[in-house]
Design an enzyme around this catalytic site. Structure first.
Site, PDB file in Angstrom:
ATOM      1  N   ALA A 388     -10.673   2.470   4.564  1.00  0.00           N
ATOM      2  CA  ALA A 388      -9.930   1.775   3.454  1.00  0.00           C
ATOM      3  C   ALA A 388      -8.491   2.240   4.019  1.00  0.00           C
ATOM      4  CB  ALA A 388     -10.161   2.117   2.319  1.00  0.00           C
ATOM      5  N   MET A 389      -7.295   1.747   3.358  1.00  0.00           N
ATOM      6  CA  MET A 389      -5.996   2.108   3.746  1.00  0.00           C
ATOM      7  C   MET A 389      -5.410   2.121   2.229  1.00  0.00           C
ATOM      8  SD  MET A 389      -3.597   3.616   5.260  1.00  0.00           S
ATOM      9  CE  MET A 389      -1.722   3.873   4.561  1.00  0.00           C
ATOM     10  N   GLU A 390      -4.545   3.145   1.992  1.00  0.00           N
ATOM     11  CA  GLU A 390      -4.228   3.199   0.491  1.00  0.00           C
ATOM     12  C   GLU A 390      -2.797   2.853   0.388  1.00  0.00           C
ATOM     13  OE1 GLU A 390      -4.394   6.075   2.600  1.00  0.00           O
ATOM     14  OE2 GLU A 390      -2.683   7.136   2.647  1.00  0.00           O
ATOM     15  N   ASN A 391      -2.540   1.568   0.968  1.00  0.00           N
ATOM     16  CA  ASN A 391      -0.854   0.753   0.831  1.00  0.00           C
ATOM     17  C   ASN A 391      -0.851   0.752  -0.582  1.00  0.00           C
ATOM     18  OD1 ASN A 391      -1.254   0.207   3.957  1.00  0.00           O
ATOM     19  ND2 ASN A 391      -2.451  -1.116   2.977  1.00  0.00           N
ATOM     20  N   HIS A 423     -10.930   7.743  -3.884  1.00  0.00           N
ATOM     21  CA  HIS A 423      -9.991   8.267  -2.846  1.00  0.00           C
ATOM     22  C   HIS A 423      -8.707   7.566  -2.513  1.00  0.00           C
ATOM     23  CE1 HIS A 423      -9.275  10.397   1.413  1.00  0.00           C
ATOM     24  NE2 HIS A 423      -8.540   9.257   1.461  1.00  0.00           N
ATOM     25  N   GLU A 424      -8.825   6.207  -2.525  1.00  0.00           N
ATOM     26  CA  GLU A 424      -7.632   5.397  -2.237  1.00  0.00           C
ATOM     27  C   GLU A 424      -6.780   5.320  -3.515  1.00  0.00           C
ATOM     28  OE1 GLU A 424      -6.977   4.810   0.796  1.00  0.00           O
ATOM     29  OE2 GLU A 424      -8.948   5.164   1.392  1.00  0.00           O
ATOM     30  N   HIS A 427      -4.596   8.453  -3.723  1.00  0.00           N
ATOM     31  CA  HIS A 427      -3.517   8.248  -2.871  1.00  0.00           C
ATOM     32  C   HIS A 427      -2.166   7.408  -3.453  1.00  0.00           C
ATOM     33  CE1 HIS A 427      -4.636  10.005   0.899  1.00  0.00           C
ATOM     34  NE2 HIS A 427      -5.786   9.219   1.158  1.00  0.00           N
ATOM     35  N   GLU A 446      -4.700  13.944   2.566  1.00  0.00           N
ATOM     36  CA  GLU A 446      -6.249  13.542   2.791  1.00  0.00           C
ATOM     37  C   GLU A 446      -6.879  14.714   2.229  1.00  0.00           C
ATOM     38  OE1 GLU A 446      -6.700  11.010   3.523  1.00  0.00           O
ATOM     39  OE2 GLU A 446      -5.120   9.775   4.427  1.00  0.00           O
TER      40      GLU A 446
HETATM   41 ZN   LIG Z   1      -7.002   9.057   2.818  1.00  0.00          ZN
END
Ligand SMILES: [Zn+2]
Length: 1024
Positions: A388-391, A423-424, A427, A446
């Site tokens: 995943a990516m936390e945009n 987690h995301e 962020h 992170e």
């Molecule tokens: Zn991360």
């Protein structure tokens, strides 16, 4: 950003250990070297042409103006500029952007052509000049820049053409992925300017920048496009200042076919129908005829609200035809989950949406800082390079980490998914609101997000006990394996080249970061830690911070409470030095210590210590907590700071039966060793009444003992003796720690002659618990799957019991318990004959794998068929991995080849197939050969995403352990040309360690097993 990985995987897939010397300059990707050579060549050609052109245009350049500046390298400069002393500085030759200009705001307009996967756009950047300069240097990669202009009046609309400045030339410098604009005259400090660039590009098939993906719905292939900018790929979608400290606000406008919807970080301001042809660049704010939308090929223009100040790497957008479900947080934030329409209608998104709503509230309370944006979208895509990516406001997840089929998913799948979401969301504060200044401190975001996976999951499901328990086995024990290698690196590491940036996202950043933060939180105490974090976030919000900023805020919080701890001084040893210490506590060495005293020493822990690899100069400030105990009680802990190599401390009265325990609940990032007498007392304590010692410490003792033995710092028998109490252990965590250690040994021993000595020993330990707990009951078939997740939460009180049951069944089946094998076979037979899968999801992987290894080819074919027909993402993965358990080299080869060459197996799953074949003793050689034979194909496919490549290298090599295999690895490193690659370097060290352990210790190990101290065991083995 989070890497997706099964919790049970041992060696990290992400870790790419950097060379610790200047070698990394040699390690620059070969492609970059090639690009550099090409760019130098281009530069020579370009400069020659430019010189010629400028001589020819000498007489007419005054009338040309900047609008004439065209493609790369075209010059309209005057003769006077031709040879310019400033160009000698050539700021584009440096890998970092010059600090002469700062972007303040971007207006970005993009037209997205889904029919041919291209896009074209205009970006207009408002710039502030900090130091006089003639160069505008920013990033652009794989883009075709069609026009560039610069105006002096930042407020002027970019299309008005007012105040245009004359350009000397502009060009791309591919080596550093830069776009360079050279002006006639210097830009002046304090003044603002506007840079306009038009460009076009391709919506890539690779998972970087602006990329495409697809899914099938009712046999129709449907496409979507989405961005992945972290860490350095925003420059592939639009020219920008693509470093995290160049924060700016963004106003994005997307134009695309009305068949699609579009998403970005902010909510749309408006979506207007649009009858222009895509290439028509008339002002976007013109209101179009509403009827145009009705046309079959109608286009729409969607304008998104202006973002707060943010870094380029978490800007995001997507064009797709997904459906969504929606909820609101307690503070009114609109939360939506977007996914394939069939996933939404089956309820697969309900669970993630539900926990996200709760998590926003949790983090707002914990940090005492509100979520910053009006909405948060979660987007589930079929293909993504990471979990995943936390945009900010638009977090993107790969489907397997956010969609959950209530009846199919195992508890561990649910746990992994939960943690990725936790987690995301973390962020959104650590990363998005406050961003590390530079990638060397990527662990600042992170490490926090990884630590909070455990804290946040505890909030959701307090009975899971994540931070106190699961953290130990899944984070602490795992990263200490890696950080105990001499090819490890400090957590804060220098990042010079763009190619180095991907490498910092490794397990050291994530897991060591989390472990250090946890250690600090425990030293400070919960309240002060939270107070410090709140101060850090509010001071640096919408901006950047370095690790020193964090240390300062935490020190301030401690001072506020009257405690004088210099956090920076303490933490620098842990963040700037690689590795960690082993702390040895001894009552007997040196002899004649005064009564009540112990000696405590620290030493750099390395697996290769016994062959003299340790670095004796490393030293840490160690917060060692200790407690004293005897057969009936344990004292409260007290904290001792260790600053020197060796110290003597007064502990308190100790008689011959008093044992000493260090690193209480394993909150510290180090190992503890004791004199042998103390180990003996601890072992006896576990056998007589293990509950005197906490669950976390029992797991910690097991992990320390096995790893100290692996490094040759403890006799092999001490570790084996320590787990002799397991038959009476009824908690999950110590079992989990033990089984991790046993599987590690299993892979080292599974091709040795006396292997059954070992497997029998393990089965003996497992037998009574296995028979006591039995198997989980069958899964109910036909439970409605669309029941709202919040009502039928699987987070039962018995979670720990379920996990233990699973662990014990897994040990029993994999080490050859006959009853376990029969159960697995009967489960599969039932499925085949009834065509109803009633196998409990929690043990499906064990059942499938056991059945494939024991039963004939038909079972393999049956599961292969089920793999194709299943739609549940979790189930598909389990089925695929089970196929690697076969004993048949024919089937394993077939699986490897099919996975490589056909579309049947998703590209990102091929790596798991190879690794799992390698874990199977019957497939180890096959996977290793396949890996070497296909290296060129694999490297071309995954080389760009270092995460994947190092996972593959680590996974395929970690259990090689013969001198022959070591030679083969060395030859491969030589021949493949990737000799300096850090993942290969690490693999080499691990295989050398395996070979060494077998040479030095495995006889001692078997010897102990042959005359096991337990009377029962001795008689059991008497007849062999
Ligand atoms: Zn991360």
């Amino acid at each position: 950003m989070r890497n997706g990985r099964r919790l049970s995987d041992q060696w990290a897939d992400a870790v790419v250990v950097r060379p610790r010397t200047g070698e990394h300059h040699l390690a620059v990707h070969r492609r970059l070297v090639l690009a550099f050579a090409l760019s130098i060549l281009t530069l020579i050609v370009v400069t020659t042409v430019a010189v010629l052109l400028s001589v020819r245009s000498e007489d007419c350049n005054a009338t040309q103006g900047s609008t004439a500046a065209g493609g790369a390298g075209r010059s309209n400069g005057s003769r006077g500029d031709r040879v310019d002393e400033d160009e000698a500085h050539q700021p584009w030759k440096r890998s970092r952007l010059p600090g002469t200009l700062r972007p303040r705001h971007y207006d970005l307009d993009l037209s997205v052509h889904m029919e041919n996967f291209t896009f074209n756009g205009d970006v207009s950047v408002e710039l502030e000049c900090l130091n006089a300069t003639r160069y505008i240097v920013l990033h652009a990669d794989r883009l075709d820049v069609t026009s560039v202009s610069v105006s002096s009046d930042s407020s002027t609309s970019r299309r008005s053409g007012g105040g245009l400045l004359r350009l000397h030339r502009h060009f791309l410098f591919p080596y550093n992925q830069m776009l360079v604009v050279v002006l006639h005259r210097e830009l002046r400090p304090i003044r603002a300017y506007r840079l306009n660039v038009s460009f076009q590009g391709v919506i890539e098939d690779e998972l970087l920048g602006f990329y495409r993906s697809s899914y099938t719905l009712e046999r129709e292939r449907r496409y979507l496009a989405v961005t992945q900018f972290s860490p350095t790929h925003a420059r592939k979608a639009f020219p920008c200042f693509d470093e995290p400290s160049f924060k700016a606000s963004f106003s994005l406008t997307l134009r695309h076919s009305a068949h699609f919807l579009s998403l970005s970080n902010m909510p749309p301001d408006g979506r207007t129908p649009d009858d222009r042809t895509p290439d028509d660049r008339t002002p976007a704010d013109r209101t179009s005829d509403r009827e145009a939308l009705d046309g079959e090929n109608g286009w729409v223009t969607v304008r998104f609200a202006r973002t707060p100040r943010m870094s380029t790497y978490f800007l995001a957008w997507s064009v797709c035809d997904f459906s969504f479900i929606e909820t609101h947080s307690g503070s009114g934030v609109k939360i939506r989950l977007y996914a394939r329409p069939d996933a939404i209608s089956s309820g697969a998104g309900d669970y993630a949406l539900h926990i996200t709503r709760r998590l926003l509230g949790f983090y707002q309370d914990y940090f005492q800082v509100q979520y910053s944006l009006p909405k948060l979208d979660l987007l589930a895509v079929p293909k993504h390079p990471y979990a995943a990516m936390e945009n900010w406001g638009l977090s993107v997840f790969v489907e397997q980490k956010i969609l959950l089929d209530q009846d199919e998913a195992s508890a561990s799948y649910r746990m992994e998914l939960t943690m990725v979401v936790v987690h995301e969301i973390c962020h959104q504060w650590f990363g998005d609101l406050v961003t590390p200044v530079w990638w060397e401190d990527v662990w600042l975001k992170e490490g926090f997000a990884h630590y909070f996976e455990y804290v946040g999951t505890d909030f959701l499901f307090p009975k899971w006990n994540m931070e106190k328990q699961r953290f130990l086995t899944d984070v602490l024990h795992e990263v200490m394996l890696l950080d105990g290698l001499s090819s490890s690196h400090p957590i804060s590491q220098e990042v010079a080249q763009a190619a180095d940036i991907d490498r910092v996202f490794d397990w050291i950043a994530y897991k060591k970061g989390a472990a250090l933060i946890r250690m600090l939180a425990h030293v400070m105490g919960q309240n002060l830690f939270q107070r410090g974090l709140n101060d850090y976030l509010t001071t640096h919000m919408y901006s950047n911070a370095a690790r020193v900023d964090l240390w300062n805020k935490l020190s301030e919080a401690l001072r506020w409470a009257g405690r004088q701890v210099d956090v920076q001084q303490m933490m620098e040893g842990w963040t700037l030095q690689m590795g960690y210490p082993v702390v040895t506590v001894s009552k007997t060495d040196p002899p004649h210590l005064p009564i009540g005293y112990v000696s405590i020493s620290q030493e750099h822990f390395l697996y290769a210590q016994e062959v003299g690899a340790g670095n004796s100069s490393l030293q840490w400030q160690v917060p060692l907590t200790v407690a004293l105990g005897n057969s009936s009680s344990i004292s409260s802990e007290h904290l001792i700071w260790i600053h020197n190599k060796t110290e003597t401390h007064l502990i308190g009265p100790m008689d011959g039966d008093t044992w000493l325990l260090g690193n209480i609940n394993q909150t510290g990032y180090f190992r503890v060793n004791y004199d042998l007498d103390n180990w003996k007392l601890l072992t006896q304590q576990l056998l007589t009444n293990h509950q005197i010692i906490s669950i976390g410490n029992r797991a910690g003792l097991i992990d320390d003992a096995f790893n100290l033995a692996r490094a040759g710092l403890l006799p092999q028998g001490v570790a084996l003796q320590l787990i002799g109490y397991l038959p009476v252990e009824s908690d999950f965590l110590p079992w989990h720690a033990a089984s991790r250690a046993l599987y590690q040994l299993d892979k080292l021993l599974d091709r040795t002659e006396d292997y059954t000595l070992f497997s029998d020993y393990v089965l003996k330990q497992v037998a009574s618990r296995y028979h006591k707990m039995g198997w989980p009951s069958n899964a109910p078939s036909n439970t409605p799957s669309n029941t709202p997740s919040n009502n039928r939460s699987v987070m039962k009180a018995s979670y720990q019991t379920e996990e233990l049951q699973r662990e014990v069944v897994m040990l029993a089946c994999s080490f050859g318990n006959k009853h376990c094998h029969r159960q697995a076979v009967s489960h599969i037979s039932d499925w085949i004959s009834s065509n109803k899968n009633r196998i409990p999801p929690n043990v499906r992987d064990i059942v499938y794998c056991t059945a494939v290894s024991l039963m004939d080819e038909d079972v393999w074919e049956f599961l292969w068929m089920k793999f194709h027909s299943s739609n549940a993402v979790s189930e598909k993965k389990v089925l695929l991995e089970a196929l690697t358990c076969s004993d048949s080299s024919f089937l394993l080869s077939r699986l490897l080849n099919l996975s490589l060459s056909s579309e049947l197996v998703p590209e990102q799953d091929l790596i798991d197939v190879i690794i799992h074949v390698g874990r199977n003793p019957h497939g180890r050689e096959l996977a290793w050969t396949f890996f070497r034979d296909k290296w060129e194909v694999l490297n071309a496919r995954y080389g760009e995403a270092l995460f994947m490549n190092s996972k593959l290298i680590g996974g395929v090599t970690e259990f090689l352990n013969t001198p022959k295999e070591l030679e083969q690895l060395k030859e491969f490193i030589q021949a493949s040309g990737a000799g300096a690659g850090p993942a290969l370097q690490r693999a080499l060290e691990i295989v050398e360690g395996n070979v060494r352990w077998l040479r030095l210790h495995h006889h001692q190990f078997y010897q102990w097993l042959r005359k096991a101290p337990d009377a029962n065991m001795a008689s059991d083995y008497a007849g062999r």
